[in-house]
Design a protein around this motif. Structure first.
Motif, PDB file in Angstrom:
ATOM      1  N   ALA A   1       0.829  -1.214   0.000  1.00  9.23           N
ATOM      2  CA  ALA A   1       0.000   0.000   0.000  1.00  9.23           C
ATOM      3  C   ALA A   1       0.857   1.255   0.000  1.00  9.23           C
ATOM      4  CB  ALA A   1      -0.933  -0.011   1.215  1.00  9.23           C
ATOM      5  N   ILE A   2       1.910   1.237   0.790  1.00  9.74           N
ATOM      6  CA  ILE A   2       2.829   2.380   0.828  1.00  9.74           C
ATOM      7  C   ILE A   2       3.463   2.582  -0.539  1.00  9.74           C
ATOM      8  CG2 ILE A   2       5.009   3.235   1.786  1.00  9.74           C
ATOM      9  CD1 ILE A   2       4.278   1.757   4.396  1.00  9.74           C
ATOM     10  N   SER A   3       3.968   1.506  -1.110  1.00  8.74           N
ATOM     11  CA  SER A   3       4.621   1.595  -2.411  1.00  8.74           C
ATOM     12  C   SER A   3       3.658   2.072  -3.484  1.00  8.74           C
ATOM     13  CB  SER A   3       5.201   0.244  -2.813  1.00  8.74           C
ATOM     14  OG  SER A   3       6.104  -0.220  -1.844  1.00  8.74           O
ATOM     15  N   LYS A   4       2.456   1.512  -3.460  1.00 11.03           N
ATOM     16  CA  LYS A   4       1.473   1.869  -4.469  1.00 11.03           C
ATOM     17  C   LYS A   4       1.111   3.357  -4.350  1.00 11.03           C
ATOM     18  CE  LYS A   4      -1.543  -1.416  -5.264  1.00 11.03           C
ATOM     19  NZ  LYS A   4      -2.767  -2.266  -5.282  1.00 11.03           N
ATOM     20  N   ALA A   5       0.972   3.810  -3.110  1.00  9.24           N
ATOM     21  CA  ALA A   5       0.629   5.217  -2.892  1.00  9.24           C
ATOM     22  C   ALA A   5       1.714   6.129  -3.453  1.00  9.24           C
ATOM     23  CB  ALA A   5       0.416   5.483  -1.400  1.00  9.24           C
ATOM     24  N   LEU A   6       2.957   5.710  -3.344  1.00  9.00           N
ATOM     25  CA  LEU A   6       4.070   6.514  -3.845  1.00  9.00           C
ATOM     26  C   LEU A   6       4.308   6.289  -5.339  1.00  9.00           C
ATOM     27  CD1 LEU A   6       6.651   6.164  -0.917  1.00  9.00           C
ATOM     28  CD2 LEU A   6       5.231   8.144  -1.471  1.00  9.00           C
ATOM     29  N   GLY A   7       3.588   5.362  -5.920  1.00  9.32           N
ATOM     30  CA  GLY A   7       3.830   4.997  -7.306  1.00  9.32           C
ATOM     31  C   GLY A   7       2.988   5.785  -8.292  1.00  9.32           C
ATOM     32  N   GLU A   8       2.793   7.029  -8.006  1.00 14.14           N
ATOM     33  CA  GLU A   8       1.988   7.875  -8.894  1.00 14.14           C
ATOM     34  C   GLU A   8       2.575   9.279  -8.825  1.00 14.14           C
ATOM     35  OE1 GLU A   8      -1.079   9.870 -10.939  1.00 14.14           O
ATOM     36  OE2 GLU A   8      -0.399  10.375  -8.943  1.00 14.14           O
ATOM     37  N   GLU A   9       2.821   9.867  -9.970  1.00 14.60           N
ATOM     38  CA  GLU A   9       3.567  11.125 -10.026  1.00 14.60           C
ATOM     39  C   GLU A   9       2.917  12.253  -9.232  1.00 14.60           C
ATOM     40  OE1 GLU A   9       6.206  12.670 -12.447  1.00 14.60           O
ATOM     41  OE2 GLU A   9       5.901  11.392 -14.204  1.00 14.60           O
ATOM     42  N   ASN A  10       1.619  12.434  -9.409  1.00 16.45           N
ATOM     43  CA  ASN A  10       0.968  13.552  -8.721  1.00 16.45           C
ATOM     44  C   ASN A  10       1.006  13.380  -7.208  1.00 16.45           C
ATOM     45  OD1 ASN A  10       0.288  15.099 -10.995  1.00 16.45           O
ATOM     46  ND2 ASN A  10      -1.432  13.741 -11.435  1.00 16.45           N
ATOM     47  N   ARG A  11       0.925  12.131  -6.755  1.00 15.51           N
ATOM     48  CA  ARG A  11       1.027  11.911  -5.307  1.00 15.51           C
ATOM     49  C   ARG A  11       2.445  12.157  -4.822  1.00 15.51           C
ATOM     50  NH1 ARG A  11      -3.044   7.696  -6.165  1.00 15.51           N
ATOM     51  NH2 ARG A  11      -1.468   6.091  -6.408  1.00 15.51           N
ATOM     52  N   LEU A  12       3.419  11.801  -5.641  1.00 20.02           N
ATOM     53  CA  LEU A  12       4.808  12.109  -5.280  1.00 20.02           C
ATOM     54  C   LEU A  12       5.014  13.616  -5.201  1.00 20.02           C
ATOM     55  CD1 LEU A  12       7.140   9.620  -7.201  1.00 20.02           C
ATOM     56  CD2 LEU A  12       6.674   9.738  -4.758  1.00 20.02           C
ATOM     57  N   ARG A  13       4.393  14.341  -6.122  1.00 20.93           N
ATOM     58  CA  ARG A  13       4.500  15.802  -6.101  1.00 20.93           C
ATOM     59  C   ARG A  13       3.897  16.349  -4.809  1.00 20.93           C
ATOM     60  NH1 ARG A  13       1.553  18.005 -11.152  1.00 20.93           N
ATOM     61  NH2 ARG A  13       2.541  19.977 -10.595  1.00 20.93           N
ATOM     62  N   ALA A  14       2.748  15.809  -4.417  1.00 19.82           N
ATOM     63  CA  ALA A  14       2.100  16.264  -3.187  1.00 19.82           C
ATOM     64  C   ALA A  14       2.986  15.993  -1.977  1.00 19.82           C
ATOM     65  CB  ALA A  14       0.744  15.575  -3.025  1.00 19.82           C
ATOM     66  N   VAL A  15       3.513  14.784  -1.920  1.00 17.44           N
ATOM     67  CA  VAL A  15       4.379  14.415  -0.800  1.00 17.44           C
ATOM     68  C   VAL A  15       5.590  15.338  -0.725  1.00 17.44           C
ATOM     69  CG1 VAL A  15       6.033  12.645  -0.058  1.00 17.44           C
ATOM     70  CG2 VAL A  15       3.672  12.010  -0.578  1.00 17.44           C
ATOM     71  N   THR A  16       6.145  15.639  -1.890  1.00 18.01           N
ATOM     72  CA  THR A  16       7.314  16.519  -1.935  1.00 18.01           C
ATOM     73  C   THR A  16       6.954  17.924  -1.451  1.00 18.01           C
ATOM     74  OG1 THR A  16       8.149  15.266  -3.824  1.00 18.01           O
ATOM     75  CG2 THR A  16       9.143  17.420  -3.418  1.00 18.01           C
ATOM     76  N   ALA A  17       5.785  18.399  -1.884  1.00 16.37           N
ATOM     77  CA  ALA A  17       5.359  19.741  -1.481  1.00 16.37           C
ATOM     78  C   ALA A  17       5.130  19.823   0.020  1.00 16.37           C
ATOM     79  CB  ALA A  17       4.082  20.124  -2.227  1.00 16.37           C
ATOM     80  N   LEU A  18       4.722  18.717   0.610  1.00 18.54           N
ATOM     81  CA  LEU A  18       4.425  18.710   2.048  1.00 18.54           C
ATOM     82  C   LEU A  18       5.686  18.608   2.902  1.00 18.54           C
ATOM     83  CD1 LEU A  18       1.243  16.438   2.100  1.00 18.54           C
ATOM     84  CD2 LEU A  18       1.382  18.883   2.629  1.00 18.54           C
ATOM     85  N   GLN A  19       6.808  18.466   2.239  1.00 20.20           N
ATOM     86  CA  GLN A  19       8.084  18.415   2.950  1.00 20.20           C
ATOM     87  C   GLN A  19       8.270  19.694   3.769  1.00 20.20           C
ATOM     88  OE1 GLN A  19       9.122  15.468   2.585  1.00 20.20           O
ATOM     89  NE2 GLN A  19      10.961  15.722   3.789  1.00 20.20           N
ATOM     90  N   GLY A  20       8.204  19.569   5.088  1.00 18.63           N
ATOM     91  CA  GLY A  20       8.498  20.709   5.949  1.00 18.63           C
ATOM     92  C   GLY A  20       7.390  21.733   6.106  1.00 18.63           C
ATOM     93  N   ARG A  21       6.165  21.415   5.639  1.00 17.30           N
ATOM     94  CA  ARG A  21       5.065  22.382   5.806  1.00 17.30           C
ATOM     95  C   ARG A  21       3.736  21.655   5.748  1.00 17.30           C
ATOM     96  NH1 ARG A  21       7.511  24.993   2.363  1.00 17.30           N
ATOM     97  NH2 ARG A  21       8.082  23.425   0.836  1.00 17.30           N
ATOM     98  N   GLU A  22       2.708  22.329   6.214  1.00 17.17           N
ATOM     99  CA  GLU A  22       1.351  21.824   6.078  1.00 17.17           C
ATOM    100  C   GLU A  22       0.691  22.553   4.915  1.00 17.17           C
ATOM    101  OE1 GLU A  22       0.923  21.826  10.966  1.00 17.17           O
ATOM    102  OE2 GLU A  22      -0.381  23.068   9.721  1.00 17.17           O
ATOM    103  N   MET A  23      -0.253  21.885   4.289  1.00 14.27           N
ATOM    104  CA  MET A  23      -0.988  22.538   3.194  1.00 14.27           C
ATOM    105  C   MET A  23      -2.444  22.113   3.219  1.00 14.27           C
ATOM    106  SD  MET A  23       1.729  22.188   0.034  1.00 14.27           S
ATOM    107  CE  MET A  23       0.725  23.095  -1.153  1.00 14.27           C
TER     108      MET A  23
END
Lengths: 123, 123
Positions: free
Chosen positions: A6-28
């Motif tokens: 489930a973790i891998s699958k969740a990370l296996g999509e570009e837009n979700r990776l973009r979201a995760v990256t954006a959340l690095q160090g901040r809330e949105m």
DNA sequence: GGTACAATTCGTCATGTGGCGAAGTATAAT
DNA sequence: ATTATACTTCGCCACATGACGAATTGTACC
């Protein structure tokens, strides 16, 4: 094994990776993520639900807004390590850089203006 | 970012996780993996192609057999770290244990007998 | 209460993916 | 050369998934 999948699958999509990256160090909130990703709010919402189901992000309500943040604290070690892995190797990615630049501008806008930019406030 | 997504996506499927786990510390040919996973050879082949495309495994021919092994040596660091992450958190998984037990028996059989067990040699 | 609105859920569609068996490919054995 | 065989590719099917807009939900403000 399902949890790891489930973790891998969740990370296996570009837009979700973009979201995760954006959340690095901040809330949105969702509307900021929507502006960043350039997707419909409903789509973003679904993506965030996938990330939350996998335990990668947590969310809470504040008034009308729903905020998301990475589930670093108190999350299972497998989750924390997965997030660290993604963050580390996405760092230099062109897409991540591009998003980081756009994100800077988005964070400067207050939410009202954001909404106006999305053209969904002129009812 | 696409590379990270490809790695994550490849690991985001249970049967592929099972294969990766089985390859921990050993090489295997497709017919052994097929026996372990209980899937059609064509399906296993496709799964292994996905893992190879993501750089997680490498393969080579030896006579009629195609062997697969994890791409630990010489692989990009993101790949090595992803494999280490998966291996670490799959260790105690019930499914992984169950597979490990079955794998022991499978490795004891020679390839001819394996083939016979799969009922594909009685042309 | 009624309106505004951020977010989610629902309905729908196009595309992707996992599964199989059949056909094709490459190599070994006879 | 013919046959056997280990694997891959192809064609197909059922189901999952990403995308959107419409409808719904929950909260703030009149």
């Amino acid at each position: 094994m399902q949890e790891i999948a489930a973790i891998s699958k969740a990370l296996g999509e570009e837009n979700r990776l973009r979201a995760v990256t954006a959340l690095q160090g901040r809330e949105m909130c969702v509307c900021q993520l929507t502006e960043l990703l350039g997707l419909a709010p409903s789509t973003v919402s679904k993506h965030m639900a996938v990330l939350r189901a996998a335990g990668l992000v947590e969310s809470w309500k504040e008034g009308r807004w729903v905020h998301y943040r990475l589930a670093n604290r108190g999350a299972p070690p497998a989750v924390r390590q997965a997030l660290a892995w993604a963050a580390k190797w996405l760092q230099g990615s062109p897409r991540a850089r591009q998003d980081a630049a756009r994100l800077k501008k988005i964070l400067r806008l207050d939410k009202e203006e954001l909404c106006r930019r999305q053209g969904r406030c002129r009812g």
